[in-house]
Design an enzyme around this catalytic site. Sequence first.
Site, PDB file in Angstrom:
ATOM      1  CG  HIS A  55      -3.783  -6.824  -2.507  1.00 22.16           C
ATOM      2  ND1 HIS A  55      -2.699  -6.097  -2.957  1.00 22.16           N
ATOM      3  CD2 HIS A  55      -4.477  -5.971  -1.698  1.00 22.16           C
ATOM      4  CE1 HIS A  55      -2.728  -4.882  -2.436  1.00 22.16           C
ATOM      5  NE2 HIS A  55      -3.799  -4.776  -1.666  1.00 22.16           N
ATOM      6  CG  HIS A  57      -7.283  -3.969  -0.859  1.00 29.54           C
ATOM      7  ND1 HIS A  57      -6.322  -3.891   0.121  1.00 29.54           N
ATOM      8  CD2 HIS A  57      -8.335  -4.653  -0.311  1.00 29.54           C
ATOM      9  CE1 HIS A  57      -6.759  -4.520   1.204  1.00 29.54           C
ATOM     10  NE2 HIS A  57      -7.969  -4.991   0.972  1.00 29.54           N
ATOM     11  CG  ASP A  59      -5.165   0.765  -3.318  1.00 27.92           C
ATOM     12  OD1 ASP A  59      -5.815  -0.230  -2.949  1.00 27.92           O
ATOM     13  OD2 ASP A  59      -4.074   1.089  -2.804  1.00 27.92           O
ATOM     14  CG  HIS A  60      -3.313  -2.728  -5.023  1.00 33.61           C
ATOM     15  ND1 HIS A  60      -1.954  -2.753  -4.906  1.00 33.61           N
ATOM     16  CD2 HIS A  60      -3.771  -2.036  -3.948  1.00 33.61           C
ATOM     17  CE1 HIS A  60      -1.594  -2.113  -3.795  1.00 33.61           C
ATOM     18  NE2 HIS A  60      -2.685  -1.664  -3.199  1.00 33.61           N
ATOM     19  CG  HIS A 113      -2.629  -5.847   2.809  1.00 38.94           C
ATOM     20  ND1 HIS A 113      -2.856  -4.764   3.620  1.00 38.94           N
ATOM     21  CD2 HIS A 113      -3.143  -5.514   1.590  1.00 38.94           C
ATOM     22  CE1 HIS A 113      -3.477  -3.817   2.927  1.00 38.94           C
ATOM     23  NE2 HIS A 113      -3.668  -4.247   1.701  1.00 38.94           N
ATOM     24  CG  ASP A 130      -1.043  -2.451  -0.368  1.00 38.84           C
ATOM     25  OD1 ASP A 130      -0.201  -1.845  -1.062  1.00 38.84           O
ATOM     26  OD2 ASP A 130      -2.251  -2.147  -0.346  1.00 38.84           O
ATOM     27  CG  HIS A 168       0.433   2.326  -0.834  1.00 36.84           C
ATOM     28  ND1 HIS A 168      -0.599   3.186  -1.107  1.00 36.84           N
ATOM     29  CD2 HIS A 168      -0.081   1.077  -0.935  1.00 36.84           C
ATOM     30  CE1 HIS A 168      -1.701   2.490  -1.360  1.00 36.84           C
ATOM     31  NE2 HIS A 168      -1.412   1.206  -1.267  1.00 36.84           N
TER      32      HIS A 168
END
Length: 257
Positions: A55, A57, A59-60, A113, A130, A168
């Site tokens: 996805h 975001h 942090d990905h 998410h 996530d 995570h």
Amino acid sequence: MHMIQVIPIPAFEDNYLWLLVHGAYAAVVDPGDAQPVLHYLQQHKLTLCAILCTHHHGDHVGGNRELLAHYPVPVYGPAHETIPGRTHAVVEGDCVQLPKLELELSVIDVPGHTAGHVAYYGAESLFCGDTLFACGCGRLFEGTPQVMYQSLSKIARLPDATQVYCAHEYTLDNIRFAKVVEPANPDLLEREARDRNSRANHQPTVPSFLGLEKRTNPFLRSQVPTVIQAAQTYAGRALTEPWQVFATVRAWKDALD
Ligand code: ZN
Ligand code: FE
């Protein structure tokens, strides 16, 4: 069974970037940061052959561009989201062919998410970003509880032996909440002891088996009487649909976070 090695690369506070390794080649899932990936590849003399994102975001996907500057590889990502450097837009039913790893992963749509979130499944492993966490699930930033409930139900239909590689290390926090919902679940208490021990020894609690998630993760247990009871008590009313139980448990955790 095809043998790949799956290596967790810790990043930021609590992210795992997953490296799939076979021989001299590696693919990375959700490289939020390029540096630790580049470092690992160089240290182990591996060549990157693909980037897969679940996805949009940061942090990905935050490391995509820098990785591409070193390795001009295909980038697989959800068709309905903006993914830096994406070369292959994927949707449910697509197959990601990774010939260098002798591996094929199938794509599953798991919105909730984020609106376009996908998961990758193959070799008895699920890379779910996530969406599903060990003993928890992602927050609903871009989806309704019904949508997320459907996504988690889809995941729950995979074999119990599936290894769940989430993005995570939230497990101990998640277990703390799971115990609020099901204080007497023996599988949960056993899991807590084991996962506490792993963290005390600086070991990841991820991956976990999907079968264990079904026995301990309150977000996969909306049809279990103890969870329905707890959710109804929290909501102060009867909940007739499983998605309502899910929605209540999700809101309950949000209220405590
Ligand atoms: Zn996210
Ligand atoms: Fe994340």
